[in-house]
Design an enzyme around this catalytic site. Structure first.
Site, PDB file in Angstrom:
ATOM      1  N   ASP A  72      15.714   2.239   3.419  1.00 54.14           N
ATOM      2  CA  ASP A  72      14.633   1.583   2.671  1.00 54.14           C
ATOM      3  C   ASP A  72      15.130   1.019   1.337  1.00 54.14           C
ATOM      4  O   ASP A  72      14.806  -0.113   0.969  1.00 54.14           O
ATOM      5  CB  ASP A  72      13.493   2.578   2.380  1.00 54.14           C
ATOM      6  CG  ASP A  72      12.758   3.004   3.635  1.00 54.14           C
ATOM      7  OD1 ASP A  72      13.297   2.814   4.744  1.00 54.14           O
ATOM      8  OD2 ASP A  72      11.643   3.544   3.508  1.00 54.14           O
TER       9      ASP A  72
ATOM     10  N   LEU B   7       5.684   1.101   4.396  1.00 56.90           N
ATOM     11  CA  LEU B   7       6.187  -0.231   4.050  1.00 56.90           C
ATOM     12  C   LEU B   7       7.110  -0.207   2.839  1.00 56.90           C
ATOM     13  O   LEU B   7       7.351  -1.234   2.206  1.00 56.90           O
ATOM     14  CB  LEU B   7       5.010  -1.187   3.800  1.00 56.90           C
ATOM     15  CG  LEU B   7       4.088  -1.389   5.011  1.00 56.90           C
ATOM     16  CD1 LEU B   7       2.926  -2.312   4.648  1.00 56.90           C
ATOM     17  CD2 LEU B   7       4.848  -1.959   6.199  1.00 56.90           C
ATOM     18  N   GLY B   8       7.627   0.965   2.522  1.00 58.70           N
ATOM     19  CA  GLY B   8       8.674   1.051   1.503  1.00 58.70           C
ATOM     20  C   GLY B   8       8.187   0.915   0.075  1.00 58.70           C
ATOM     21  O   GLY B   8       8.916   0.407  -0.779  1.00 58.70           O
ATOM     22  N   SER B   9       6.963   1.386  -0.219  1.00 62.59           N
ATOM     23  CA  SER B   9       6.478   1.228  -1.601  1.00 62.59           C
ATOM     24  C   SER B   9       7.307   2.060  -2.569  1.00 62.59           C
ATOM     25  O   SER B   9       7.638   1.597  -3.658  1.00 62.59           O
ATOM     26  CB  SER B   9       4.997   1.562  -1.710  1.00 62.59           C
ATOM     27  OG  SER B   9       4.785   2.904  -1.380  1.00 62.59           O
TER      28      SER B   9
ATOM     29  N   SER C   7       2.381   3.973   3.288  1.00 65.93           N
ATOM     30  CA  SER C   7       2.014   3.173   4.453  1.00 65.93           C
ATOM     31  C   SER C   7       3.200   2.935   5.375  1.00 65.93           C
ATOM     32  O   SER C   7       3.064   2.290   6.401  1.00 65.93           O
ATOM     33  CB  SER C   7       1.490   1.820   3.978  1.00 65.93           C
ATOM     34  OG  SER C   7       2.502   1.159   3.238  1.00 65.93           O
TER      35      SER C   7
ATOM     36  N   PRO D 299       0.824  -1.211   0.000  1.00 66.72           N
ATOM     37  CA  PRO D 299       0.000   0.000   0.000  1.00 66.72           C
ATOM     38  C   PRO D 299       0.858   1.261   0.000  1.00 66.72           C
ATOM     39  O   PRO D 299       1.856   1.320   0.734  1.00 66.72           O
ATOM     40  CB  PRO D 299      -0.823  -0.096   1.288  1.00 66.72           C
ATOM     41  CG  PRO D 299      -0.256  -1.220   2.074  1.00 66.72           C
ATOM     42  CD  PRO D 299       0.641  -2.036   1.196  1.00 66.72           C
TER      43      PRO D 299
HETATM   44  C1  MEV Z   1      11.347   5.863   6.896  1.00 66.08           C
HETATM   45  O1  MEV Z   1      11.058   4.559   6.373  1.00 66.08           O
HETATM   46  C2  MEV Z   1      12.522   5.808   7.807  1.00 66.08           C
HETATM   47  C3  MEV Z   1      13.035   7.144   8.363  1.00 66.08           C
HETATM   48  O2  MEV Z   1      14.068   6.813   9.277  1.00 66.08           O
HETATM   49  C4  MEV Z   1      13.557   8.043   7.276  1.00 66.08           C
HETATM   50  C5  MEV Z   1      14.811   7.512   6.589  1.00 66.08           C
HETATM   51  O3  MEV Z   1      15.523   6.696   7.176  1.00 66.08           O
HETATM   52  O4  MEV Z   1      15.055   7.928   5.452  1.00 66.08           O
HETATM   53  C6  MEV Z   1      11.959   7.900   9.135  1.00 66.08           C
END
Ligand code: MEV
Length: 307
Positions: free
Chosen positions: A130, A84-86, A82, A79
């Protein structure tokens, strides 16, 4: 040429990783598929590309030197917005497919670097967590120093992130999606303002880093009791940093009736929580009764690949 890349969960250390503190992320069993076919024009899912809607794919094509005429199809079970790394998975899968089309294959390190560049230029992404997780799959320990199992290191400004492979056991997580869309860039900026003026906030960031390192062994051992305790500790820190949301608290409270631990995952301020549980069905129902949308996901799995 078809490539796919997984979504991710940050198990420990979001936000703190932006400042070089340790974090643990893992791939999940939801993926994005990107297919590229040479053509006379550029189309994405049958449409003329739009700068706003297709910015990750367009940036990934540009940075990976893709040919101009391509018919591109994307499909994802992750999604959007969310936590979840889309966006990381679509960036990484597009870079990999484009490099493979041009050169017949790709090096994961090159995909991880370009994937980070894509996210960085589109949304000012703060850390390469991510995109490296979408590239490598399995589990990733990010740290400011080199340890065993180094995959690659990525630097920006005066921060260097060392990406390491870690083995994640066969754990089931329930993800609770609040339906509240949140902007990673805005949440990162909010935390940065707090960290810049408050030494207390800086202490909280360091505490998150300690929790991440403490979690490595219990994660490798599959020690759910300990992991659950650390997840709750990490969640308290995230709440102090101001990235909580009432919808997230409601889901965490509901999930905790059936779980070892639960926490915000990703940027917070909306997005998702994760719960570690042996009773996924009960946990899913509790999250849904609390107003969320629940997904059961398996941790780990392969990173970016060609099909
Ligand atoms: C977001 O998935 C993770 C954060 O730590 C930002 C980042 O690491 O780029 C909030």
């Amino acid at each position: 040429m078809i490539a796919s890349a997984p979504g991710k969960v940050i198990l420990f250390g979001e936000h703190a990783v932006v400042y070089g503190e340790p974090a643990i992320a893992a791939a999940i069993s939801l993926r994005t598929y990107v297919s590229l076919r040479r053509s006379s024009h550029l189309t994405i899912n049958g449409h003329v590309p739009e700068e706003g809607r297709h910015r990750y794919v367009l940036k990934a094509l540009e940075l990976s030197g893709a040919p101009r005429g391509l018919e591109i199809l994307t499909r994802s079970s992750i999604p959007p917005a969310s936590g979840l790394g889309s966006s990381a998975s679509v960036s990484v899968a597009t870079v990999a497919a484009s490099l493979a089309l041009r050169k017949g294959g790709f090096e994961p390190e090159e995909v991880a670097r370009l994937g980070f560049e894509v996210e960085h230029s589109v949304q000012g992404r703060a850390s390469p967590t991510d995109t490296s997780t979408a590239t490598h799959g399995h589990g990733i320990l990010v740290d400011r120093v080199e340890r065993g199992g180094l995959l690659w290191r990525i630097s920006r400004g005066d921060t260097t992130w060392y990406m390491h492979h870690i083995e994640v056991p066969d754990l089931t997580l329930v993800v609770g999606y609040s339906g509240v869309r949140s902007s990673t860039a805005e949440m990162v900026a909010k935390v940065r303002r707090f960290v810049e003026w408050s030494s207390f906030a800086r202490d909280v960031i360091r505490e998150i880093g300690r929790i991440s390192l403490e979690a490595v062994k219990p994660l490798e051992d599959g020690d759910c009791e300990k992991l659950g305790e650390l997840m709750l500790r990490n969640n308290r820190c995230l709440t102090i940093l101001g990235v909580g949301h009432p919808a997230l608290s409601r889901m965490i409270e509901a999930a905790m009736k059936h779980s070892y631990g639960a926490k915000i995952t990703g940027a917070g301020g909306g997005g998702s929580i994760i719960a570690l549980t042996d009773s996924p069905e009960e946990t899913k129902k509790a999250i849904e009764d609390a107003g969320g949308k629940a997904y059961t996901v398996k941790l780990g799995g392969e990173g970016v690949m060609l099909h």
